[in-house]
Design a protein around this motif. Structure first.
Motif, PDB file in Angstrom:
ATOM      1  N   LYS A   1       0.833  -1.219   0.000  1.00 48.87           N
ATOM      2  CA  LYS A   1       0.000   0.000   0.000  1.00 48.87           C
ATOM      3  C   LYS A   1       0.860   1.258   0.000  1.00 48.87           C
ATOM      4  CE  LYS A   1      -4.271  -1.626   2.108  1.00 48.87           C
ATOM      5  NZ  LYS A   1      -4.873  -1.887   3.418  1.00 48.87           N
ATOM      6  N   ILE A   2       1.954   1.186   0.712  1.00 44.63           N
ATOM      7  CA  ILE A   2       2.921   2.275   0.562  1.00 44.63           C
ATOM      8  C   ILE A   2       4.306   1.690   0.261  1.00 44.63           C
ATOM      9  CG2 ILE A   2       1.878   4.201   1.813  1.00 44.63           C
ATOM     10  CD1 ILE A   2       3.231   3.377   4.312  1.00 44.63           C
ATOM     11  N   LYS A   3       5.015   2.437  -0.529  1.00 43.42           N
ATOM     12  CA  LYS A   3       6.406   2.079  -0.810  1.00 43.42           C
ATOM     13  C   LYS A   3       7.222   3.349  -0.609  1.00 43.42           C
ATOM     14  CE  LYS A   3       6.626  -2.214  -2.565  1.00 43.42           C
ATOM     15  NZ  LYS A   3       6.284  -2.811  -3.839  1.00 43.42           N
ATOM     16  N   VAL A   4       8.453   3.158  -0.203  1.00 45.35           N
ATOM     17  CA  VAL A   4       9.345   4.301  -0.029  1.00 45.35           C
ATOM     18  C   VAL A   4      10.606   4.032  -0.840  1.00 45.35           C
ATOM     19  CG1 VAL A   4      10.622   5.714   1.625  1.00 45.35           C
ATOM     20  CG2 VAL A   4       8.471   4.635   2.317  1.00 45.35           C
ATOM     21  N   VAL A   5      10.981   5.015  -1.634  1.00 46.58           N
ATOM     22  CA  VAL A   5      12.145   4.835  -2.505  1.00 46.58           C
ATOM     23  C   VAL A   5      13.080   6.020  -2.352  1.00 46.58           C
ATOM     24  CG1 VAL A   5      12.909   4.675  -4.882  1.00 46.58           C
ATOM     25  CG2 VAL A   5      10.782   3.576  -4.205  1.00 46.58           C
ATOM     26  N   PHE A   6      14.337   5.721  -2.124  1.00 49.36           N
ATOM     27  CA  PHE A   6      15.341   6.785  -2.124  1.00 49.36           C
ATOM     28  C   PHE A   6      16.177   6.639  -3.393  1.00 49.36           C
ATOM     29  CE2 PHE A   6      19.215   9.019  -1.340  1.00 49.36           C
ATOM     30  CZ  PHE A   6      18.846  10.106  -0.571  1.00 49.36           C
ATOM     31  N   ILE A   7      16.058   7.596  -4.289  1.00 44.87           N
ATOM     32  CA  ILE A   7      16.799   7.511  -5.545  1.00 44.87           C
ATOM     33  C   ILE A   7      18.225   8.008  -5.330  1.00 44.87           C
ATOM     34  CG2 ILE A   7      16.951   8.410  -7.911  1.00 44.87           C
ATOM     35  CD1 ILE A   7      13.939   8.244  -8.048  1.00 44.87           C
ATOM     36  N   GLU A   8      19.153   7.108  -5.639  1.00 40.35           N
ATOM     37  CA  GLU A   8      20.565   7.405  -5.436  1.00 40.35           C
ATOM     38  C   GLU A   8      21.041   8.460  -6.435  1.00 40.35           C
ATOM     39  OE1 GLU A   8      23.691   3.960  -4.682  1.00 40.35           O
ATOM     40  OE2 GLU A   8      23.433   4.285  -6.827  1.00 40.35           O
ATOM     41  N   ASP A   9      21.954   9.303  -5.977  1.00 41.63           N
ATOM     42  CA  ASP A   9      22.633  10.260  -6.864  1.00 41.63           C
ATOM     43  C   ASP A   9      21.660  11.133  -7.665  1.00 41.63           C
ATOM     44  OD1 ASP A   9      25.050  11.377  -7.660  1.00 41.63           O
ATOM     45  OD2 ASP A   9      25.137  10.183  -9.494  1.00 41.63           O
ATOM     46  N   TYR A  10      20.787  11.808  -6.948  1.00 41.56           N
ATOM     47  CA  TYR A  10      19.867  12.753  -7.592  1.00 41.56           C
ATOM     48  C   TYR A  10      20.669  13.845  -8.296  1.00 41.56           C
ATOM     49  CZ  TYR A  10      16.514  16.513  -8.112  1.00 41.56           C
ATOM     50  OH  TYR A  10      15.746  17.524  -8.632  1.00 41.56           O
ATOM     51  N   ARG A  11      20.392  14.035  -9.583  1.00 42.58           N
ATOM     52  CA  ARG A  11      21.139  15.011 -10.383  1.00 42.58           C
ATOM     53  C   ARG A  11      20.285  15.432 -11.561  1.00 42.58           C
ATOM     54  NH1 ARG A  11      22.497   9.873 -11.301  1.00 42.58           N
ATOM     55  NH2 ARG A  11      22.974   9.139 -13.420  1.00 42.58           N
ATOM     56  N   VAL A  12      20.793  16.344 -12.404  1.00 41.02           N
ATOM     57  CA  VAL A  12      19.931  16.904 -13.456  1.00 41.02           C
ATOM     58  C   VAL A  12      19.374  15.797 -14.359  1.00 41.02           C
ATOM     59  CG1 VAL A  12      19.782  18.496 -15.408  1.00 41.02           C
ATOM     60  CG2 VAL A  12      21.155  19.114 -13.426  1.00 41.02           C
ATOM     61  N   SER A  13      20.219  14.812 -14.724  1.00 44.14           N
ATOM     62  CA  SER A  13      19.727  13.835 -15.708  1.00 44.14           C
ATOM     63  C   SER A  13      18.587  12.974 -15.164  1.00 44.14           C
ATOM     64  CB  SER A  13      20.878  12.979 -16.252  1.00 44.14           C
ATOM     65  OG  SER A  13      21.604  12.404 -15.187  1.00 44.14           O
ATOM     66  N   ASN A  14      18.696  12.467 -13.926  1.00 46.75           N
ATOM     67  CA  ASN A  14      17.544  11.678 -13.459  1.00 46.75           C
ATOM     68  C   ASN A  14      16.388  12.563 -12.978  1.00 46.75           C
ATOM     69  OD1 ASN A  14      18.484  12.284 -10.856  1.00 46.75           O
ATOM     70  ND2 ASN A  14      19.334  10.237 -10.499  1.00 46.75           N
ATOM     71  N   ALA A  15      16.699  13.814 -12.649  1.00 44.12           N
ATOM     72  CA  ALA A  15      15.625  14.752 -12.294  1.00 44.12           C
ATOM     73  C   ALA A  15      14.630  14.874 -13.438  1.00 44.12           C
ATOM     74  CB  ALA A  15      16.203  16.129 -11.973  1.00 44.12           C
ATOM     75  N   GLU A  16      15.148  14.856 -14.652  1.00 48.04           N
ATOM     76  CA  GLU A  16      14.242  15.007 -15.806  1.00 48.04           C
ATOM     77  C   GLU A  16      13.224  13.863 -15.834  1.00 48.04           C
ATOM     78  OE1 GLU A  16      16.170  16.039 -19.536  1.00 48.04           O
ATOM     79  OE2 GLU A  16      17.768  17.083 -18.478  1.00 48.04           O
ATOM     80  N   LEU A  17      13.657  12.647 -15.512  1.00 52.16           N
ATOM     81  CA  LEU A  17      12.721  11.509 -15.472  1.00 52.16           C
ATOM     82  C   LEU A  17      11.730  11.652 -14.323  1.00 52.16           C
ATOM     83  CD1 LEU A  17      15.171   8.443 -15.741  1.00 52.16           C
ATOM     84  CD2 LEU A  17      13.901   9.552 -17.586  1.00 52.16           C
ATOM     85  N   ILE A  18      12.264  12.143 -13.194  1.00 51.81           N
ATOM     86  CA  ILE A  18      11.452  12.198 -11.973  1.00 51.81           C
ATOM     87  C   ILE A  18      10.343  13.249 -12.099  1.00 51.81           C
ATOM     88  CG2 ILE A  18      11.511  12.631  -9.494  1.00 51.81           C
ATOM     89  CD1 ILE A  18      14.494  11.622  -9.573  1.00 51.81           C
ATOM     90  N   PHE A  19      10.715  14.446 -12.553  1.00 56.96           N
ATOM     91  CA  PHE A  19       9.702  15.504 -12.669  1.00 56.96           C
ATOM     92  C   PHE A  19       8.542  15.062 -13.558  1.00 56.96           C
ATOM     93  CE2 PHE A  19      13.456  18.562 -12.064  1.00 56.96           C
ATOM     94  CZ  PHE A  19      13.214  18.673 -10.705  1.00 56.96           C
TER      95      PHE A  19
END
Ligand code: T68
Length: 824
Positions: free
Chosen positions: A624-642
């Motif tokens: 029902k809930i999941k928690v994810v910490f994305i490693e090495d947050y930076r501009v390139s993966n930010a684009e996917l996340i947003f």
């Protein structure tokens, strides 16, 4: 009418990729590695860029427009390849050409290291501004440092952050040009001597100094579809070669070695602090190094085709990105007086008309102050100038206020002097030495005027102005979210790419069922794309049908990731105790780097990961809930996340976040804001309407009121709210770690039993209930599919104001007064 697009020769591009693979690596396409193919393609793109670059520079030389020098310790550019071909309007041509060569453009883009010459918002803003300046056709130089190692890469090991050096230059940078011919000398240390020149004037000279050679590397900044290419000029330090032998001969071997060491250390690494100043000597050296080189360059460039340096400010403006480049004020004074024999008054006139300062934070630990002895030892001539600026300014304060009823002149001096308590106050130097001071969102500027810089505002109100931040839609929609970009273009045309206010036209579709479905279908696909990334990187399977609730930004106590994870713990308890209660599944996504020495921040990362471990593996939760910490947050993966966010967590303690820009990037991509009335959130809610955002918590007024009165006592909340008590107790009862004491420091931050005025400085417990309630409203709203789709769509439709194109236009109209360069 068909719009003009930039010409791009696809066949030439293909040929040049093949040629480059051969000449760079002596290989055929079949033999080349993906990295080699990337390099070959990037060099081919650079060829195309260089033509535009030369055309722009030639037009500028002829038309002589005023130039902005955006001076910044940080430029967080993100990957260049994809962005460059987008702005060249060649994305499709390049993609097709590569396909014909059997290469996937996405695979190629992933080969590029993510240049991370910045920490967070401030550095990324600089990058967005350069993109907008080129797109709007203004001449600009970004002036910065070519750090050998940028922001560290973050690894998560056993839940802890581990910092790994970011060797972004390992394979070279195909887009850069080394410009040895523009190298400059920068001097450190020594002492100042006085002499009389031929005209009988008293002059000053630095002697016995160490010198390093500043070598510029130029990177192209391409405007969208207009052929304008500006330059990001980043400086590297090299030892002055011939000096070593000379001085060895002179027996000054020690000095030669010192100079060489200095050069090798200067540009080694970016200081990884966001909203915090470490006050290290090397940092001040970095500041003076790139500023001296940049100021010398700007003056020399002007003198190439002008003769009256007293009118320098008609052709150049220096925008100082926070106080880090503030030595520019004194350096320009020095160049004008020592190299061009200006009088003090003439130099001051030019300097104040040239310099402008942007403030990005009110956090006390980010206010830059240097000990006088360090400053004086490192920059003796600059110090002398700062001392004189201060003397004259204090004099001015006294003249203005002495004899005024009810005014304490000494208090004014204490709060405004540049030199005080044996410290050099860089913000004060920036305010006094320029003609413009701006905050980065309405609320932030108001706080500067009414509180932080009140005395300055009262003395010189004409200098103060607001420039609410913005972001470039080219990177954060057109590149990051191609599906949504195409959908928007189908609905309203592609004018939004260079005029984001046109997004307004989407409002007509807010109640259109088909449009709503399409919009949410695209969001779903982007969530699938992110889910795939998460599975690959975290090994956690998340459900794209769940609500993606996202908080990605630097880790800082004031940004309150801790509030978020405490709320998650509460939700966990709630589901455990009421297993049959209806609950809409949620995926909490975090991404954050902590400064390497910031222990509370690092422990918060560990907590998030520990909570994730417990929750993701608890069969009672049933996903029902999941928690994810994305490693090495930076501009390139930010684009996917947003692109994949449903909910945008913007939950800073009101008054602390100057603006925020992630909030704008998520809004652009159709995420709904869950936030406090802080920074630019206030303006976001204003644009999208309160009914399309979820606002909670204390207001900035209330926070500042509490602060004035010494805070509040969180123990009262702990004792009266059983939810809070349970969650806090779980931090220290072993639920999330075998070592019960591991998270005690976080517990103590919230409940300081020894000194309650030091407890919960960021009002986490005070806002807890209101935050839970806002989370509940979100879950309810999401279950009403139509309502949510409308809200999400309206967020995208209402983001027009938050383009950095708008911010840059305001700077140009109100502060910089630039002219556009016209290309034939
Ligand atoms: C950010 N500041 C603000 N500082 O926190 C954010 N600090 O609200 C705002 O949107 C953004 O600037 C753009 O205006 C920073 O990012 C730093 O990174 C920084 C770096 C070095 C020293 C101090």
């Amino acid at each position: 009418m068909k719009k003009k697009t930039l010409p791009f020769d696809k066949d030439l591009f293909k040929r040049s990729v093949l040629y480059n693979v051969k000449t760079l690596y002596r290989k055929t396409m079949e033999e080349a590695t993906p990295q080699e193919m990337y390099q070959a393609a990037a060099y081919a793109i650079k060829d195309a860029i260089v033509d535009h670059w030369m055309t722009t520079q030639k037009a500028a030389a002829e038309q002589d427009p005023k130039i902005v020098y955006y001076m910044s310790m940080e430029f967080l550019m993100g990957r260049a390849f994809g962005n460059n071909i987008i702005n060249l309007q060649a994305y499709k041509a390049v993609k097709d050409a590569l396909e014909e060569l059997d290469i996937d453009v996405n695979v190629l883009e992933d080969q590029e290291p993510d240049p991370a010459l910045g920490n967070g918002g401030l550095g990324r803003l600089a990058a967005c501004f350069l993109d907008s300046l080129s797109t709007l056709g203004y001449m600009a130089y970004g002036c910065g440092i070519r750090y050998k190692y940028g922001m560290f890469r973050q690894k998560i090991q056993d839940g802890y952050q581990v910092e790994v050096p970011d060797a972004w230059l390992e394979n070279g940078n195909p887009f850069e040009l080394r410009r040895n011919e523009y190298a400059k000398e920068v001097k450190f240390g020594g002492y100042v001597t006085m002499y009389t020149d031929d005209m009988g004037r008293t002059m000053f000279k630095q002697e016995g100094y160490q010198v390093v050679k500043a070598v510029p590397y130029d990177l192209p900044v391409i405007g969208y579809g207009n052929g304008v290419v500006n330059t990001l000029r980043i400086w590297d330090a090299e030892p002055i070669q011939c000096f070593q032998l000379d001085s060895f001969d002179k027996g000054d071997y020690q000095k030669a070695v010192e100079q060489e060491n200095l050069a090798s250390q200067l540009c080694e690494v970016l200081y990884p602090n966001d909203n915090h100043i470490a006050g290290k000597e090397l940092r001040l050296k970095q500041q003076y190094f790139f500023i001296s080189a940049s100021v010398q360059t700007a003056v020399q460039k002007y003198m190439q085709n002008h003769d009256d340096l007293r009118k320098f400010y008609e052709k150049a403006v220096f925008q100082l990105n926070d106080t880090h480049p503030t030595v520019a004020v004194a350096e320009l004074m020095r160049v004008l007086m020592d190299d061009y024999q200006f009088s003090w008054d003439d130099a001051w006139d030019v300097t104040t008309k040239t310099c402008c300062y942007t403030n990005h934070t009110i956090m006390a630990e980010a206010l830059e102050k240097w000990p006088v002895d360090l400053f004086q030892r490192l920059l003796p001539r600059i110090y002398q100038i700062v001392d004189e600026i201060n003397r004259r300014f204090v004099d001015q304060i006294m003249r203005k206020y002495t004899g005024s009823a009810g005014i304490d002149v000494q208090a004014k001096i204490r709060s405004m002097a540049i030199l005080y308590d044996n410290q050099v106050k860089m913000a004060h130097l920036a305010i006094v030495g320029g003609h413009s001071v701006n905050g980065v969102a309405k609320l932030h500027t108001e706080i500067l005027e009414k509180r932080e810089l009140k005395d300055f505002y009262e003395m010189m109100p004409e200098k103060f102005n607001n420039k609410t931040n913005g972001i470039t839609q080219r990177r954060f929609l057109l590149h990051a979210n191609p599906l949504l970009a195409e959908w928007v273009t189908n609905k309203i045309g592609d004018g939004w790419i260079t005029d984001l206010s046109q997004m307004d036209k989407l409002k007509a579709f807010a109640n259109d069922k088909k449009a709503q479905n399409e919009f949410m279908e695209i969001k779903f696909k982007n969530k699938e794309r992110l889910a795939k990334y998460i599975l690959e990187h975290n090994g956690v399977k998340v459900d794209p049908k769940s609500i993606f609730d996202v908080q990605v930004k630097r880790l800082h106590e004031y940004k309150r990731q801790l509030l978020n994870i405490l709320q998650v713990i509460h939700k966990y308890n709630d589901i455990k105790t009421h297993p049959s209660k209806d609950f809409y599944p949620k995926t909490y996504i975090f991404g954050a780097k902590a400064a390497a020495g910031y222990l509370t921040a690092k422990l918060t990362i560990k907590l998030i990961n520990s909570v994730a471990d417990v929750i993701n593996n608890d069969p009672d939760i049933g996903g029902k809930i999941k928690v994810v910490f994305i490693e090495d947050y930076r501009v390139s993966n930010a684009e996917l996340i947003f692109a994949a966010a449903d909910v945008s967590e913007q939950i800073s303690t009101a008054s602390k976040e100057a603006s925020g820009t992630g909030n704008m990037k998520m809004m652009l991509n159709g995420a709904v804001t869950l936030g406090t009335l802080d920074g630019a959130n206030v303006e976001i809610v204003n644009e999208v309407g309160e009914e399309n955002a979820f606002i909670f918590g204390l207001t900035s007024q209330e926070v500042m009121e509490y602060e004035k009165n010494g805070g509040y006592n969180p123990m009262d909340i702990y004792n009266s709210d059983p939810n809070v008590k349970k969650v806090l107790d779980m931090l220290v009862d072993g639920t999330f770690s075998e070592d019960k004491e591991l998270f005690r420091p976080l517990y103590n931050c919230l409940l300081n039993t020894i000194n309650s005025s030091k407890a919960d400085q960021y009002f986490i417990l005070k806002d807890f209930e209101s935050y839970l309630e806002a989370q509940k409203r979100i879950s309810d709203a999401y279950q009403d599919k139509k309502r949510w789709a409308k809200m999400a769509l309206l967020n995208t439709a209402s983001c027009g104001k938050f383009s950095s194109d708008r911010t840059i236009k305001e700077y140009v109209d109100e502060v910089w007064h630039l002219d556009k360069v016209e290309l034939q």
